[in-house]
Structures are given as C-alpha cells and as structure tokens.
Design a protein around this motif. Sequence first.
Motif, short mmCIF file in Angstrom:
data_model
loop_
_atom_site.label_atom_id
_atom_site.label_comp_id
_atom_site.label_asym_id
_atom_site.label_seq_id
_atom_site.Cartn_x
_atom_site.Cartn_y
_atom_site.Cartn_z
N ALA A 1 0.82 -1.21 0.00
CA ALA A 1 0.00 0.00 0.00
C ALA A 1 0.86 1.26 0.00
O ALA A 1 0.52 2.25 -0.65
N GLU A 2 1.98 1.21 0.69
CA GLU A 2 2.88 2.36 0.77
C GLU A 2 3.66 2.58 -0.52
O GLU A 2 4.15 3.68 -0.77
N GLN A 3 3.82 1.56 -1.34
CA GLN A 3 4.64 1.63 -2.55
C GLN A 3 3.87 1.85 -3.83
O GLN A 3 4.43 2.30 -4.82
N VAL A 4 2.58 1.52 -3.85
CA VAL A 4 1.85 1.41 -5.11
C VAL A 4 1.69 2.73 -5.85
O VAL A 4 1.77 2.77 -7.08
N ALA A 5 1.50 3.85 -5.15
CA ALA A 5 1.36 5.14 -5.84
C ALA A 5 2.66 5.51 -6.55
O ALA A 5 2.64 6.00 -7.69
N GLU A 6 3.79 5.27 -5.90
CA GLU A 6 5.09 5.55 -6.54
C GLU A 6 5.32 4.62 -7.73
O GLU A 6 5.87 5.02 -8.75
N THR A 7 4.90 3.37 -7.60
CA THR A 7 5.00 2.43 -8.73
C THR A 7 4.21 2.95 -9.91
O THR A 7 4.70 2.93 -11.05
N ALA A 8 3.01 3.42 -9.67
CA ALA A 8 2.18 3.96 -10.76
C ALA A 8 2.85 5.16 -11.40
O ALA A 8 2.91 5.27 -12.63
N ALA A 9 3.36 6.07 -10.58
CA ALA A 9 4.00 7.28 -11.11
C ALA A 9 5.27 6.96 -11.90
O ALA A 9 5.54 7.58 -12.93
N LYS A 10 6.02 5.98 -11.44
CA LYS A 10 7.29 5.65 -12.08
C LYS A 10 7.12 4.82 -13.34
O LYS A 10 7.79 5.05 -14.34
N HIS A 11 6.22 3.85 -13.32
CA HIS A 11 6.12 2.89 -14.41
C HIS A 11 4.89 3.06 -15.30
O HIS A 11 4.83 2.46 -16.38
N PHE A 12 3.91 3.85 -14.85
CA PHE A 12 2.66 3.99 -15.60
C PHE A 12 2.25 5.46 -15.76
O PHE A 12 1.07 5.75 -15.94
N ALA A 13 3.21 6.37 -15.71
CA ALA A 13 2.90 7.80 -15.80
C ALA A 13 2.11 8.09 -17.08
O ALA A 13 2.51 7.71 -18.18
N GLY A 14 0.96 8.73 -16.92
CA GLY A 14 0.14 9.14 -18.05
C GLY A 14 -0.65 8.04 -18.72
O GLY A 14 -1.35 8.29 -19.70
N VAL A 15 -0.53 6.81 -18.23
CA VAL A 15 -1.23 5.68 -18.85
C VAL A 15 -2.65 5.60 -18.30
O VAL A 15 -2.83 5.51 -17.08
N ASP A 16 -3.62 5.65 -19.18
CA ASP A 16 -5.02 5.55 -18.77
C ASP A 16 -5.50 4.11 -18.96
O ASP A 16 -4.86 3.31 -19.64
#
Length: 112
Positions: A38-53
């Motif tokens: 839970a603590e890591q998932v937002a950073e994972t999204a920002a790092k690996h899925f930036a702008g991906v809808d």
Amino acid sequence: MLIYKILRADEWAALREAGTSAGAPVDLADGYIHFSTAEQVAETAAKHFAGVDGLVLLAVEADGLGAALKWEASRGGALFPHLYGPLRMVDVLWSQPLPLQDGRHRFPEGLS
C-alpha cells in the motif's frame, strides 16, 4: 496483508479470461510478477505507468500466495513483494479502475 498489482486493461481482460497469468511484459522479462505494498503502489504507478489511462488495480492477500511470494530489495533498498509463479484469478480479492485525474492516478481511499 494486501499487496497490489497494476495491470493494463488488456492484461486484466486476459487474466479474467484465462484465470491465470504469468504477468505483464516486464514480469515475463524479470521472471517474476511485480507487486507493491500500500505504501509503494502510488510511486510504482507514477514511475512505471505515468500518463497511462485504462489501468486496473488488483488487491491480493499476500499470505494466500505461500512460498511463491518473496520479499526482495528493489527501489531504494525497500522490500517489494515478487511472485515466482502465476497470478491466479482466484487470488484476486478485488479490482478497481485506476483512473487518471489531473495527470495522476486516483487510488482508492487509503492507498494514495
């Protein structure tokens, strides 16, 4: 403890259809399925899925994965959950769309 997997819509559709998945292309390349806490998932999204809808967030109970789940050092030395085996649909507790809002992914309450 819940751990989280972010999938693209087509990867999520394939998991639901087949009932099992070896993961996304990055998982296949690395030889394990990447998860985040839970603590890591937002950073994972920002790092690996930036702008991906069109992403989907999956929640899985870590204890249910048994010995196939390993906690290994990754980004900044933090321990990340890695699944050395297939992700099974029966292990997914819930799924939720991960929409973009103002250029950032909007997470469920308590995960952002």
